[in-house]
Design a protein around this motif. Structure first.
Motif, PDB file in Angstrom:
ATOM      1  N   UNK A   1       0.852  -1.183   0.000  1.00 23.29           N
ATOM      2  CA  UNK A   1       0.000   0.000   0.000  1.00 23.29           C
ATOM      3  C   UNK A   1       0.893   1.239   0.000  1.00 23.29           C
ATOM      4  N   UNK A   2       0.915   2.013  -1.080  1.00 24.39           N
ATOM      5  CA  UNK A   2       1.836   3.159  -1.147  1.00 24.39           C
ATOM      6  C   UNK A   2       1.509   4.237  -0.133  1.00 24.39           C
ATOM      7  N   UNK A   3       0.231   4.377   0.228  1.00 21.61           N
ATOM      8  CA  UNK A   3      -0.162   5.428   1.156  1.00 21.61           C
ATOM      9  C   UNK A   3       0.243   5.086   2.588  1.00 21.61           C
TER      10      UNK A   3
ATOM     11  N   UNK B   1       7.407   4.676  -3.467  1.00 17.44           N
ATOM     12  CA  UNK B   1       7.732   5.004  -4.862  1.00 17.44           C
ATOM     13  C   UNK B   1       7.771   3.747  -5.717  1.00 17.44           C
ATOM     14  N   UNK B   2       8.358   2.680  -5.176  1.00 19.98           N
ATOM     15  CA  UNK B   2       8.423   1.434  -5.949  1.00 19.98           C
ATOM     16  C   UNK B   2       7.023   0.887  -6.237  1.00 19.98           C
ATOM     17  N   UNK B   3       6.123   1.048  -5.275  1.00 21.01           N
ATOM     18  CA  UNK B   3       4.771   0.505  -5.440  1.00 21.01           C
ATOM     19  C   UNK B   3       3.965   1.342  -6.426  1.00 21.01           C
ATOM     20  N   UNK B   4       4.002   2.664  -6.254  1.00 20.45           N
ATOM     21  CA  UNK B   4       3.205   3.571  -7.109  1.00 20.45           C
ATOM     22  C   UNK B   4       3.891   4.929  -7.138  1.00 20.45           C
ATOM     23  N   UNK B   5       4.743   5.172  -8.130  1.00 23.67           N
ATOM     24  CA  UNK B   5       5.563   6.397  -8.147  1.00 23.67           C
ATOM     25  C   UNK B   5       4.769   7.689  -8.071  1.00 23.67           C
TER      26      UNK B   5
END
Length: 773
Positions: free
Chosen positions: A412-414, A440-444
């Protein structure tokens, strides 16, 4: 080509068909899985999640249940949570391909191309000639931007197996572009055109091809042809969200923002329920300071008679309120969406999470925690308890909850982002960097994690690391303005002139309002590397600054600062005069002229009059107010200085320099406790603020306090300041704590830096110096 339609859209239908062709086993008439499948066939996906979890507990290792659970989570927007179940399902040979395709597709959608490639490669070991798997691996290769040769090889293999295959043409064309084999790109485009013309294809395929031809023309420099193609694409696909967004990017790139807005409005007029276009238009209106118009448009959509559409519109309005920092209104809007959702059935877990988070941001902590008590999904509950603790300033408790959330919801990026914010707040910058990089790796593009991590690295004097993380997938997921402007400084420090020139050309045409800030950022980077004279030279390059264009104001400001610092002032008076003649009533230019007068040794009365002249036009001009504060400090009038600095600081929380100056005025007046209060607020807002951290350490030492908090502040000052004073202060803290070994080592570092300053080598430690731990 650096812009293309969202990857893998063409693969979705193919993947579903592929999955359905695989065996379905183990379901008798009374099997609870039948009821789950029936509910999903009726569109009630969300309501099947809990029964599937119960079934997994009852049937551990059942590959079909695991696969359906993972697929359901993906369909309801929680693909990351389903990864483990899909990987478990892949252990069963009968379900390996079905689960693997879902997992590879989910990974690719999340831009986790390494995972997608790995999963596809594993499947190809079982079935080397699977066209769907070869296609998804080719797409993953090409979108990773690191494996164009491999992508081309997979694409060619698919065409050997199926010469009429159309889906594979996207990765083939993109691979050829990445390999700069432009002649072959043209041939491939013609080949695809023939295939499109000779087949009855879905609109998604023809839309992709149309957009690709337009983008190819643009990338080839034929703007008139590109525009002609975009016009045709929009006529043929007037309400396709992807098509509309790509066309808008083209027109934005040409600086034709009115045309972009017109396209959005035409689509909304024809398709009032087009949520993607409505949200994007609202964002555009906010950015052009038309937030009220955006609110009116979004609020109108909440009146839809269809409950699901009205609920979605309330959520969009909530996001708008959050963007303009109206957090209480945002919580109310999410509450409206939640109530509508409850009226037709149990709200899904994601909406419960959104509502609880909105309540926590609005300060309605008890209500947020009450919703957390209702949550059956443990990662969500941990997230909310963490967010409430974070909003209340209890960062250590927040980190404990975030830690559990990371274990339960690792991608989860958040969660990673907010955990990093909490880590910054307690001074654990290594953990903060780790979590920002995870995010960043999950969702830049999901958060500003790239920018925050880059700012930490920049403050540590590690510009190479800073620019590396800042530009991760920046071509696909645009940075926010602050990050984009920071890029210019870091490019300058790391000698990347090609990137600077290319980006300056783009910003002049696509986002001219930021050109002055971009040039000032370049100059700042050059100054830190080569000195003020070099910074001035970069700004004075022929054609760099247009004094008659107000967008260049920040570049002129940088020229004033660095010109006086270096003595390179030859062209400055004429430049300022031209700018003011073009914009006689611009408060920004008047403040720059007043600063020039101050730095040039003008009388205090004249400088004061110049700054007051600015305030006649713009009473909240923070720079002019700080200018008056400097004059009052110079005259020894600390009460007046405090008043001016306080007014400047009140204009924005980001005016940290004014807040620190106000704290210094309070210290001069003997009001230490008020000064500390202000400095703590600065560090809470900007945890890497070296000056504020150092002053707080000084005050605590003066009070005879050398505890962990004092050490934390002193170490922050060293990590992000690295001056002799910072090192001397840290040595004092170690001495007060009875740590003679660390005190001696830090004193040695301070003495080494003093010697370097005597020889002119450095004013602060370089990035090669270690930070005390």
């Amino acid at each position: 080509m650096n812009r293309h339609l969202r990857p893998f859209a063409l693969l979705l239908a193919m993947t579903i068909v592929f999955a359905l062709q695989l065996p379905i086993a183990g379901c008798g008439p009374s099997d609870p899985l039948d009821a789950i499948k029936q509910a999903q066939a009726e569109g009630r996906m969300e309501q099947t999640i809990e029964p599937l979890r119960e079934l997994i507990d009852e049937r551990p290792g059942d590959a079909e249940v695991l696969f359906i659970y993972g697929r359901t989570l993906s369909a309801t927007g929680r693909a990351g949570l389903g990864e483990w179940s899909l990987r478990e399902a892949m252990r069963d040979p009968d379900w390996m391909m079905s689960a693997g395709m879902q997992l590879a597709l989910d990974s690719a959608r999340a831009a986790n191309y390494v995972s997608a490639i790995s999963v596809a490669t594993e499947m190809l070991e079982a079935d080397p000639d699977s066209i769907p798997v070869l296609t998804i691996r080719a797409s993953s290769y090409v979108h990773s931007r690191m494996h164009n040769e491999e992508a081309l090889a997979d694409a060619n293999r698919v065409l050997e197996l199926d010469p009429d295959n159309l889906e594979i043409m996207e990765p083939k064309i993109l691979a050829l572009i990445g390999l700069e084999r432009i002649d072959e790109v043209g041939v491939a485009m013609e080949e695809m055109g023939r295939k499109v013309d000779s087949n009855e294809l879905g609109r998604g395929v023809t839309a992709w091809y149309c957009a690709t031809t337009a983008i190819f023309a643009e990338e080839s420099g034929d703007i008139p042809l590109a525009e002609s193609r975009w016009v045709n694409c929009l006529e043929g696909n007037p309400s396709d969200p992807e098509m509309v967004l790509k066309a808008v990017r083209f027109y934005d790139g040409q600086g034709r923002f009115d045309r972009s807005e017109e396209i959005f409005r035409v689509v909304l007029e024809a398709k009032p329920n087009n949520r993607t276009v409505r949200v994007n238009l609202a964002s555009r209106l906010r950015e052009s300071e038309r937030a009220e118009e955006a609110e009116t448009m979004l609020r109108a959509a909440t009146e839809s008679e269809k409950i699901s559409l009205a609920a979605a519109a309330w959520m969009d309005l909530a996001k708008h309120f959050q963007a303009v920092e109206r957090y209480r209104d945002a919580a109310v809007a999410v509450g409206e969406a939640f109530a509508l959702a409850e009226s037709i059935g149990p709200p899904d877990a994601s909406m419960l999470l959104e509502y609880a988070d909105a309540l926590s941001i609005a300060g309605r902590y008890d209500e947020s925690l009450a919703l957390a008590d209702r949550m059956t999904h443990e990662p969500h509950e941990e997230m909310i308890r963490a967010r409430v603790a974070q909003e209340q300033g209890n960062f250590k408790v927040a980190l404990e909850h975030f830690g559990r959330a990371f274990q339960l919801w690792p991608d989860n990026p958040f969660a990673r982002y907010y955990g990093a914010l909490a880590a910054e707040s307690v001074g654990n910058f290594d953990l903060a960097l780790e979590q920002y990089k995870y995010s960043v790796r999950i969702a830049p593009g999901a958060t500003d994690a790239r920018t925050r991590a880059a700012k930490i690295h920049r403050a540590e004097l590690r510009p190479g690391l800073a620019i590396q993380i800042l530009r991760i997938k920046a071509h696909e997921n645009a940075l926010e303005p602050e990050g984009e402007i920071l890029s210019y400084e870091l490019w300058a420090v790391t000698n990347r002139s090609r990137e600077i020139e290319a980006s300056l050309a783009k910003i002049r045409s696509a986002a001219p309002t930021y050109i002055g800030e971009a040039l000032a950022s370049v100059a700042k980077g050059i100054r830190s590397k080569a000195g003020s004279a070099a910074a001035v030279a970069s700004l004075n390059r022929a054609g760099r600054i247009d004094p008659e264009d107000l967008n260049y104001a920040e570049a002129i400001r940088a020229l004033v600062e660095y010109g006086h610092e270096s003595g390179a002032l030859d062209d400055l008076p004429e430049l300022i005069a031209k700018a003011q003649a073009a914009h006689p009533d611009a408060a920004t230019l008047r403040e720059i002229a007043a600063r020039d007068l101050e730095l040039g040794g003008g009388s205090d009365d004249d400088v004061r009059a110049a700054f007051n002249d600015v305030l006649e036009i713009d009473p909240d001009n923070a720079r002019a107010l700080s200018g008056l504060g400097r004059l009052a400090t110079k005259a020894g009038d600390h009460e007046e200085a405090l008043a001016s600095y306080s007014r400047a600081a009140s204009t924005s929380e980001s005016e940290t320099a004014a807040s620190v100056d106000a704290a210094r005025a309070l210290l001069a007046l003997g009001r230490a406790s008020e000064a500390v209060e202000r400095l703590v607020a600065v560090v809470e807002f900007a945890p890497i603020h070296a000056v504020a951290s150092g002053l707080l350490a000084d005050q605590r030492l003066a009070d005879g306090n050398s505890d962990e908090k004092t050490l934390d502040y002193a170490m922050r000052a060293v990590r992000f300041g690295r001056t002799v004073d910072d090192l001397d202060r840290l040595a004092k803290v170690f001495t007060a704590r009875g740590d003679s070994e660390q005190a001696g080592a830090t004193t040695e570092r301070a003495n080494n830096l003093r010697e370097a300053q005597k020889t002119g080598e450095s004013q602060s430690e370089t990035e090669d110096e270690s930070v005390a731990s």
